[in-house]
Design an enzyme around this catalytic site. Sequence first.
Site, PDB file in Angstrom:
ATOM      1  N   SER A   1      65.079  22.133  21.643  1.00 21.73           N
ATOM      2  CA  SER A   1      65.918  23.327  21.787  1.00 21.73           C
ATOM      3  C   SER A   1      67.238  22.925  22.436  1.00 21.73           C
ATOM      4  CB  SER A   1      65.227  24.348  22.685  1.00 21.73           C
ATOM      5  OG  SER A   1      63.898  24.519  22.276  1.00 21.73           O
TER       6      SER A   1
ATOM      7  N   GLN B   1      67.922  31.294  19.807  1.00 23.11           N
ATOM      8  CA  GLN B   1      67.909  29.881  20.226  1.00 23.11           C
ATOM      9  C   GLN B   1      68.394  28.999  19.080  1.00 23.11           C
ATOM     10  OE1 GLN B   1      64.239  26.763  20.665  1.00 23.11           O
ATOM     11  NE2 GLN B   1      64.331  28.340  22.220  1.00 23.11           N
TER      12      GLN B   1
ATOM     13  N   ASP C   1      59.632  30.742  24.264  1.00 28.02           N
ATOM     14  CA  ASP C   1      60.045  29.460  23.678  1.00 28.02           C
ATOM     15  C   ASP C   1      58.897  28.778  22.949  1.00 28.02           C
ATOM     16  OD1 ASP C   1      61.150  26.216  24.894  1.00 28.02           O
ATOM     17  OD2 ASP C   1      61.732  27.335  23.112  1.00 28.02           O
TER      18      ASP C   1
END
Length: 359
Positions: free
Chosen positions: A294, A344, A273
């Site tokens: 996110s 994502q 991430d």
Amino acid sequence: MAASSGGKKLLPEPSKGTSAASAHSSILRKSSSEKPVTEATGSGSKSSRNEDLHSVLVTSVLNLERLDLDLYSNEHSNRCTFTGTHHWVPRSRMLFGGQIVGQALVAAAMSVSENIYAHSLHCYFVRAGDPKVPVLYQVDRIRDGKSFSVRSVKAIQHGNPILICQSSFQRKMESPIHHQFTMPVVPSPNELLTQEELIQKYLRDPALTEKYKVGLTKLLAEEVPIEIKPINPPEYYRRVALESKQHFWVRARGYIGEGNMKLHCCVAAYISDYSFLRTALLPHFQYKVKFMASLDHSMWFHAPFRSDEWMLYECESPWAGSCRGLVQGRLWKQDGVLAVSCAQEGVFYVKPSAAESKL
Ligand SMILES: CCCCCCCC(=O)SCCNC(=O)CCNC(=O)[C@H](O)C(C)(C)COP(=O)(O)OP(=O)(O)OC[C@H]1O[C@@H](n2cnc3c(N)ncnc32)[C@H](O)[C@@H]1OP(=O)(O)O
């Protein structure tokens, strides 16, 4: 008292003097008797920031404390090493998404048997994490089949979920059906500067404006437990539209060792991430981000890997619109094996940025 599920002991009885917490971290490590070694490069040099050679991701960030069956907290990591309750928090002051995903996968992994491995996870970030308080992880054992086990984990703060994460584990299975893309051809890690070395280089530029000097110095001071070597980083002063693609080498800072694949998947969740969502912003230099987060995060684990060895992160953003952007990523081992795929979506609220140069 070790957790048990259906009579099977899931966790080793903590040996004398071992806290319940460290008994749990050992379930994710093959053995706690691993000796710290020098860097993976074999240079014998200490890790770049002269820190303890064992990765803080394993000794603390992903070392959850068991409160009860299928209920964990990261409070433990807060007591033994850090002033805050979390190791590193981005400047957005929301908990780093990768931390919550990695810790949720640790909690899920505690509830499955030794011989099955994470093959996928899908999460939604439903509320911003509060850096001032620990996180609780509540595991729901959805199903245990012959070959697959599915878990649902809720990350909770102030009585509300901040993340919901479904993950699936599979027994090792062989199959004649196998293929993968070919790894991109890029410079090897040894030919590249780390993100820190790049920042030091930029800071030596006498023409750099004070504003960017401050920003880069703050970035340098952040204790991110990840090492990054960008490939073809854009010149920091260039304000041009870039392709929505980026490649960088990435690994956990410090030593983890062979360990257990479950642990490396949890570390990869943390790593995946970092600097991922920004891929969608690369073509849009003329806008300044007012809010960015996110929304979800998915991962598929394809082959064994070491998260403390350099892996190539190939990131691309095929689409952005309606205040959202989609990013897709592939983590490649140096031998060309595709280890992990990620995807994502994020939300961006932006405003036109002043056109001042960074010089
Ligand atoms: C390299 C460094 C790493 C950087 C890390 C980046 C990736 C991450 O880790 S982010 C962390 C993981 N993700 C998260 O924590 C997100 C958690 N989820 C949420 O916060 C919510 O579900 C969220 C915000 C996505 C949507 O919730 P929702 O109630 O619909 O919020 P929304 O109405 O969109 O407004 C949210 C905030 O966005 C801002 N905002 C909303 N609309 C706008 C707008 N049009 N213009 C500007 N700002 C806006 C406001 O600040 C608003 O907050 P507030 O209303 O309190 O002022």
